[in-house]
Write an enzyme that holds these catalytic residues in place. Structure first.
Site: not given
Ligand code: 5RP
Length: 234
Positions: A32-33, A93, A106, A112
């Protein structure tokens, strides 16, 4: 005070404004970022301010959002990319004072990590709530494993003193299946751990594909604060 959604938008967009230039090969993160970075890249491409971007998405979420914006997409293996990227912008996170991260909330940690480690420059965009002293004390560590190894891997992790949960789907019965057809575990540690050692150690357990500790890069951090300011930590 700015709400969390606006902080994420400011931070994702801010990193793009500061770092993305025409002709770059980009890794596009998940969450979401990071999605705000993708949207801003898309808007700049549509407006003609940015040109010649070649991008590699880290998940289906990112792929679909990038397609919506008409961002030219490739894989790391495409001749247009040739296995290396100029810059990757992703979320996290948790981030500790050494810039070690937990990622995979996510469920996209495998691609990633591959994409992060193929990037000349790595940038993490977070709001200030993600900053912690010790990784894994609040947010569980995600770990991707092949389905056939579920029970032995869970037992091995439990003997290391961790509490382990199979990640369940939402509006889908049973476990989450990753982009690569694997399961995910979420691991809670009872006391502070050594993320750099564990990043290597956990992958030695047969059946483990990858874990969500990211310790071998020192990403530049773009941190959004609730007072509406954005901080950059090198
Ligand atoms: C997905 C990730 C995301 O980058 C992580 O969960 C951060 O997400 P958000 O910006 O929604 O908090 O590692 O696998």
């Amino acid at each position: 005070m700015m709400d969390q959604g606006h902080i994420k938008a400011m931070t994702g967009k801010g990193a793009v404004e500061a770092l993305v230039t025409s002709g770059m090969k980009l890794g596009l993160g998940t969450g979401s970022t990071a999605i705000h970075a993708i949207r801003h890249i898309g808007a700049l491409l549509q407006g003609g301010t940015l040109q010649g971007i070649r991008a590699v998405p880290t998940s289906y979420q990112t792929l679909i959002e990038s397609e919506r914006w008409g961002i030219p997409l490739f894989t790391l293996n495409s001749p247009e990319i040739g296995g290396t990227l100029d810059l990757t912008i992703d979320g996290a996170d948790e981030v500790d004072p050494r810039h070690y991260c937990i990622k995979g909330g996510g469920g996209a940690l495998l691609l990633e990590k591959i994409i992060a480690y193929a990037s000349a420059s790595y940038v993490i965009v977070v709001d200030e709530t993600k900053l912690v002293e010790h990784l894994g004390m609040q947010f569980p560590l995600p770990l991707e494993l092949i389905p056939e190894s579920r029970v032995p891997v869970m037992k091995t992790l439990e003997t290391l003193g961790a509490a382990v949960q199979l990640r369940e789907g939402v509006r889908k019965a049973g476990p989450v299946i990753t982009e690569h057809g694997n399961f995910l575990l979420d691991i809670r540690f009872k006391s502070p751990v050594d993320p750099a050692a564990l990043e290597t150690e956990l992958n030695r357990i047969p059946g483990v594909v990858e874990n969500g500790f990211f310790t071998r890069l020192r990403p530049r951090l773009f941190i959004g604060h609730a007072d509406g300011t954005m901080e950059v930590r090198e």
